[in-house]
Design an enzyme around this catalytic site. Structure first.
Site, mmCIF file in Angstrom:
data_model
loop_
_atom_site.group_PDB
_atom_site.id
_atom_site.type_symbol
_atom_site.label_atom_id
_atom_site.label_comp_id
_atom_site.label_asym_id
_atom_site.label_seq_id
_atom_site.Cartn_x
_atom_site.Cartn_y
_atom_site.Cartn_z
ATOM 1 C CD GLU A 1 16.917 45.653 65.190
ATOM 2 O OE1 GLU A 1 17.404 46.632 65.784
ATOM 3 O OE2 GLU A 1 17.297 44.479 65.374
ATOM 4 C CD GLU B 1 16.916 45.917 71.396
ATOM 5 O OE1 GLU B 1 16.047 45.842 70.492
ATOM 6 O OE2 GLU B 1 18.121 45.671 71.212
#
Ligand SMILES: O=C(O)CCC(=O)N[C@@H](CCC(=O)O)C(=O)O
Ligand SMILES: [Zn+2]
Length: 348
Positions: A67, A228
């Site tokens: 990520e 996120e």
């Protein structure tokens, strides 16, 4: 500090060149106004040298190694601070969570680190893999950081933004998970800070978890979120212009600039309540929808969304939206979070 970085392009390169450990470096004064301390690989603290600050802010990234956008975002802020283009007015701890997984380009090496906090790292098989060992250390750094802040006086605000990106595309591109906090109102100011950062959707969790943000929220009463910031892309392939609002608001926060937040207005944000989490109980667990179904896709009551052990799993509420569906988790872990619109959340 700057000497240490010589020969390394930047802090991220230093971290990834030393994925397991770096000897600590005591506070070094840079640019006559900032103290910088290295606590370990991927653990760097900035403090105003005049001792005047009111907030203790943790920005963590790379708990999942693939990520990458949040890692690049934080590394850019760190570089600007080290080179004097930015100056902190608050205490800030940057954590790059899982350097070994970042080097691998994978979400995990052995185990999902974001299921190992609040002491979970030492339960069951104990400190038996690098993620368990690192999760314990990350807890220790957050604890030390908040405790040192507390020693500076009362009334300080504790913040922890644990930054991630999602495996799937999402109908709301940027969203935050507000950890379960029984007896504590949700912070309208925090929700509006997130909205100003481009994170216009918030999920209220319904139960304790072993995530990093829950750890800081529960143990230290921090304003803590899992955030996120979009979809996963390999390092260097993120369109960083998509994070301009997020970067701007994080910069304002750590540099003590006016946040200029609007009063809480629930029409400006999408608020969801987690109604249940479906765990994997059998190896044959499967979803009925395809892998390209986006987060926040809603299904009607009675719709079969998954099957396991010969049983159908049905939507129970009028509609339920899915987030983070992942059938490939180990048995016992979460396969999906189910959401309903939040009705009258207690926001102050
Ligand atoms: O996209 C996915 O399936 C996972 C993205 C991710 O890593 N999300 C976090 C959420 C943590 C929380 O619930 O607070 C995670 O699964 O650890
Ligand atoms: Zn993640």
């Amino acid at each position: 500090m700057l000497n240490l970085l010589q020969g390394c392009k930047d802090f991220l390169h230093l971290t990834l060149s030393n994925p397991d450990h770096l000897d600590p470096i005591a506070p070094v004064l840079i640019h006559q106004h900032t103290l910088v301390s290295l606590w370990d690989t991927g653990a760097l603290v900035f403090e105003p040298a005049d001792g005047k600050s009111q907030k203790d802010i943790v920005l963590s990234s790379g708990v999942h190694g693939n990520e990458t956008a949040p890692i690049e975002l934080c590394n850019g802020l760190i570089q600007d601070l080290l080179e004097g283009r930015l100056q902190v007015k608050e205490r800030v701890l940057f954590l790059i969570g899982n350097p070994a997984a970042i080097n691998n380009g994978t979400r995990i090496v052995d185990e999902n680190m974001n299921r190992l906090f609040s002491g979970e790292h030492s339960r069951g098989p104990g400190l038996s893999n690098p993620e368990r060992i690192r999760a314990k250390k990350l807890e220790a750094y957050v604890t030390r950081f908040f405790q040192e802040g507390a020693a500076k006086g009362e009334g300080r605000q504790r913040i922890h933004y644990d930054l991630h990106t999602a495996i799937r595309g999402s109908r709301h591109e940027k969203f935050a998970i507000y950890p379960y906090r029984p007896g504590r109102a949700f912070s309208g100011e925090q929700i509006m800070f997130l909205a100003a950062s481009g994170v216009d959707t918030v999920l209220f969790h319904h139960e304790p978890t072993t995530t990093f943000s829950y750890f800081s929220s529960e143990l230290f009463r921090a304003d803590a979120f899992t955030i996120e910031l979009g979809k996963v892309y390999p390092m260097g392939q993120n369109d960083m212009s998509k994070f301009a609002s997020t970067r701007e608001m994080f910069k304002r926060l750590i540099c003590g600039e006016p946040l200029e937040l609007a009063p809480f207005d629930e029409t400006q944000v999408n608020l969801y309540q987690v109604c249940r989490v479906i765990n994997k109980e059998a190896e044959d667990f499967e979803f009925t929808f395809s892998t390209d179904v986006e987060n926040f896709t809603a299904f009607p009551r009675g719709h079969v969304i998954a099957r396991q052990g010969g049983k159908d799993i049905l939507v129970e509420q009028e509609t339920e939206a899915v987030v983070f569906p992942n059938a490939k988790v180990p048995v016992g872990q979460r396969t999906v979070i189910m959401l309903v619109p939040a009705a009258n959340p207690h926001v102050e």
